[in-house]
Design a protein around this motif. Sequence first.
Motif, PDB file in Angstrom:
ATOM      1  N   UNK A 137       0.845  -1.206   0.000  1.00  0.00           N
ATOM      2  CA  UNK A 137       0.000   0.000   0.000  1.00  0.00           C
ATOM      3  C   UNK A 137       0.880   1.255   0.000  1.00  0.00           C
ATOM      4  N   UNK A 141       1.290   3.808  -3.277  1.00  0.00           N
ATOM      5  CA  UNK A 141       0.985   5.233  -3.147  1.00  0.00           C
ATOM      6  C   UNK A 141       2.204   6.069  -3.556  1.00  0.00           C
ATOM      7  N   UNK A 144       2.534   5.995  -7.271  1.00  0.00           N
ATOM      8  CA  UNK A 144       1.455   6.765  -7.907  1.00  0.00           C
ATOM      9  C   UNK A 144       1.788   8.253  -7.864  1.00  0.00           C
ATOM     10  N   UNK A 145       2.271   8.711  -6.724  1.00  0.00           N
ATOM     11  CA  UNK A 145       2.638  10.130  -6.639  1.00  0.00           C
ATOM     12  C   UNK A 145       3.900  10.427  -7.452  1.00  0.00           C
ATOM     13  N   UNK A 183      -4.884  -4.654  -5.951  1.00  0.00           N
ATOM     14  CA  UNK A 183      -5.089  -3.337  -5.363  1.00  0.00           C
ATOM     15  C   UNK A 183      -3.958  -2.355  -5.672  1.00  0.00           C
TER      16      UNK A 183
ATOM     17  N   UNK B 137      -8.829  11.923  -8.479  1.00  0.00           N
ATOM     18  CA  UNK B 137      -7.967  11.837  -7.297  1.00  0.00           C
ATOM     19  C   UNK B 137      -7.528  10.383  -7.110  1.00  0.00           C
ATOM     20  N   UNK B 138      -6.623  10.188  -6.141  1.00  0.00           N
ATOM     21  CA  UNK B 138      -6.100   8.838  -5.947  1.00  0.00           C
ATOM     22  C   UNK B 138      -7.202   7.916  -5.425  1.00  0.00           C
ATOM     23  N   UNK B 141      -8.366   1.272  -2.529  1.00  0.00           N
ATOM     24  CA  UNK B 141      -9.059   0.013  -2.265  1.00  0.00           C
ATOM     25  C   UNK B 141      -9.291  -0.127  -0.759  1.00  0.00           C
ATOM     26  N   UNK B 142     -10.460  -0.572  -0.383  1.00  0.00           N
ATOM     27  CA  UNK B 142     -10.807  -0.691   1.039  1.00  0.00           C
ATOM     28  C   UNK B 142     -11.360  -2.086   1.279  1.00  0.00           C
ATOM     29  N   UNK B 143     -10.862  -2.724   2.334  1.00  0.00           N
ATOM     30  CA  UNK B 143     -11.313  -4.083   2.626  1.00  0.00           C
ATOM     31  C   UNK B 143     -12.559  -4.079   3.507  1.00  0.00           C
ATOM     32  N   UNK B 204     -15.146  -6.208  -0.366  1.00  0.00           N
ATOM     33  CA  UNK B 204     -14.163  -5.175  -0.719  1.00  0.00           C
ATOM     34  C   UNK B 204     -14.754  -4.168  -1.691  1.00  0.00           C
ATOM     35  N   UNK B 228      -5.702  12.256  -0.706  1.00  0.00           N
ATOM     36  CA  UNK B 228      -5.220  10.886  -0.485  1.00  0.00           C
ATOM     37  C   UNK B 228      -5.052  10.638   1.019  1.00  0.00           C
ATOM     38  N   UNK B 229      -4.505  11.642   1.724  1.00  0.00           N
ATOM     39  CA  UNK B 229      -4.295  11.508   3.171  1.00  0.00           C
ATOM     40  C   UNK B 229      -5.623  11.347   3.902  1.00  0.00           C
ATOM     41  N   UNK B 232      -7.136   7.995   3.272  1.00  0.00           N
ATOM     42  CA  UNK B 232      -6.432   6.934   4.002  1.00  0.00           C
ATOM     43  C   UNK B 232      -6.866   6.873   5.455  1.00  0.00           C
ATOM     44  N   UNK B 235     -10.088   5.191   5.456  1.00  0.00           N
ATOM     45  CA  UNK B 235      -9.920   3.743   5.251  1.00  0.00           C
ATOM     46  C   UNK B 235      -9.498   3.058   6.551  1.00  0.00           C
ATOM     47  N   UNK B 239     -11.682   0.122   8.131  1.00  0.00           N
ATOM     48  CA  UNK B 239     -11.175  -1.246   8.221  1.00  0.00           C
ATOM     49  C   UNK B 239     -11.060  -1.695   9.671  1.00  0.00           C
TER      50      UNK B 239
END
Lengths: 214, 584
Positions: A137, A141, A144-145, A183, B137-138, B141-143, B204, B228-229, B232, B235, B239
């Motif tokens: 993960x 990331x 990607x950045x 993912x 945006x970024x 994936x989330x479980x 998921x 993104x932050x 996260x 997420x 999770x």
Amino acid sequence: MIKLYDYLLSVNCYKQRLLLSILDVPYERVDIDFYPGWEHKGAEFRKINPLGHIPVIDDDGYVLWDAHAILVYLASKYDPTGSWYPVSDPRRLGEVASWMLFAEGTTNTASAARLHVSLDYDFDLEACQAGAHRLFRVLDEHLWFQEQQGQEWVASGESPTVADIALFPDVALSEDGGISRLDYPALRRWTERVQRLPGFIDMPGIFPVAKAPA
Amino acid sequence: MTAPEPGSLLHPVASCADLVPRHVVKARLLGQDLAVWRADDGFINVWADRCIHRGVRLTVAANDGAELVCPYHGWRYSNRSGNCAYMPAHPSDAPPRRLRVPAFRSEERYGLIWSGGSPEAEPPRLPHLEADDTLVLRALPVNVPPDLALQGLHECSYQLGPAAGDAASISCDSAGPFAVAVTARTGSTEEIVVHFVQPVDGGRCVIRPVMRGTPAAGRRLSILRHHARQLEELRARLESSAGSRVTVRGPSTALEPLPRPSTTAASGRAPQLEVSVARKWLTAEGIAAFELAPMSGQLPSFQPGAHVDVHLPNGLVRQYSLTNGPGLTSVYRLGVKLEPDSRGGSRCMHDSVHEGDTLQLSEPHNNFPLRRDAARTVLIAGGIGVTPLLAMAQTLERQELAYELHYFAQSDDHLAFGEVLEPLSTGLVKHLGLSPDQTADEIEKITHDYGAASHLYVCGPGPMIEATRAIAGGSGWPDDAVHFEYFKNESELHDTSTFEVRLARTGRTLMVGAGISLLDSLRDAGVDMPSSCEQGVCGTCMATVLEGQLDHQDVFFNDSERAAGNQMLTCVSRAAGERIVLDL
């Protein structure tokens, strides 16, 4: 000539073969019966490396072990461009060192899971897989950045470094250890970029990619 | 109101930026694993992630820009149709048309790729976003199951504000069943982010946020990082609170792949496809080129050497080879030479068929398949006979296989499809303005040194094919290394014989009288025989012969095949004796 104590299915040995091929450095392979013979754990091999692991190189009597240390040595000595281990650029060098340490983590999780599944190593598979996903993960990331900033490699700059080599097989063979890359789309694009480098060679389990468009 | 079934909607499966050239994206939607790839012509394919041969994931296949190549046995699958285009283990056969990777919908909107099983559904159109002005945006994936992610987005929307937005007032609303729109207002500025939730499977999802508008270049990266932050953090909360409570459920609806391109089964000589003439131009002296586009859906794929039957407005049916290279799958491209003694076919194509017209076609047939495993491949084209060989040359060029294309023509002005020939420079040899004797001398030079695993393909006027077969045979080329395709059967046909035909499978017996073909007799008796050229050229109406001597009148079989006597073309060939038995 460099002597590489090697095993075909070891990701850490493959990292050396890959860099040597890219740098076009001749070397001689010494095949170690890693599985099922456990030759690297035997008394004979421990005379070469008391830690009992491969790869080890012997460059005209200079003996070095630990996969990522060998990458640093080979790049420093045999890359005339100085780009694979950028000692002249402190910031990039710092990034390379940081991602090389990160690669210890992917080796100890993703590649450990693979060793458990395919070569009977006694690791906690679920813990290895969960650890690999945590690191992937972060790496996905980061990459990607990097792409968002027009950067293609793990460390900043125009060209790849030994950090890319140290990480590549742990990622590219992760599915052998039951770690899906569903993912991690940025990771999948980065592995293809590594596979398109001039001098790239594969190992069993790595599938060829199409050539980049003209 | 009941929520719509997820399977009845389209969902995002990737961002457009994920589809870099020559790459295959791995995705999953409602439990279906997907291989998503963009061809060099821009078309986006969303396929089941499974080679139909041995089940290898196609996300490890190589995207060569026009086809996906499975790493296991090298099966190649065509852009758009998903049809298998080549099987290396069967180099001399055209793959059956039913071999096809299941394909799903693919649409682009808001910078995302949308897919699903429904043939009618469209990607959502939201008042929050403008189609061509978004910042993707970024994605994260989330479980957790999709419904928990949607609930979490609603509950935590107050934490999803803009980077410099301390004073922002934040509101959120449902933007359809699988999206949450978050609007943050600070003074007079407004930031809108729609979080689309891709249902991966029962446990998921992927949250795909899209922001309205394009930020200033200097702010772009900080906006991406900020969101993104935030996501996260969301997420991590989702999770950890879902934790072990998450039970992975299977999707409630399976995805339905798209139906095969809409064609009717090959039967008789009926057309199967409707196309429109998208482009018509004069490509060389006396040669008109046509690009035929499907009226709906995708064209069935084809292999180099294939031809289609064109049902002309004047009622005639003519066969024309497809010149397409492997990258060209959106149209069929044909070349038609105006024959001075035209029986109505080429005249009609030249004078009466115009851009915008509709034509009826058969599916592509391939009786001239190209092997891709030869040590040496020699293509010999005479005039308009270049058309199937152009398809072959482009295929070999693309796969970086060596070949020679010898193109015999009257002059430079007679060379068709110059824009295709141009990039073939290394393999192309032009032979211009030669007499028949000089042509024979050149062919002698080209074929004089036969080596193992060499293959020769020739297409052109009948006498040139005859000469090439004779010259190559004399230089030691075996029959099965010399492949040919005639345009027409110029031999004199005899249909005065009378004979009995026994159909072994049905146990029936019929009589074929003078003046009627075996094909027509079979059809009169209710046997559904496919056919195409009906003059012994194309091989479509072939039947297997179990007993009896044959009077071959076709130009399809080579001498060895004729001698074997176990196959015949029912349109022109007949029994040599009083009785034959067919495997029908």
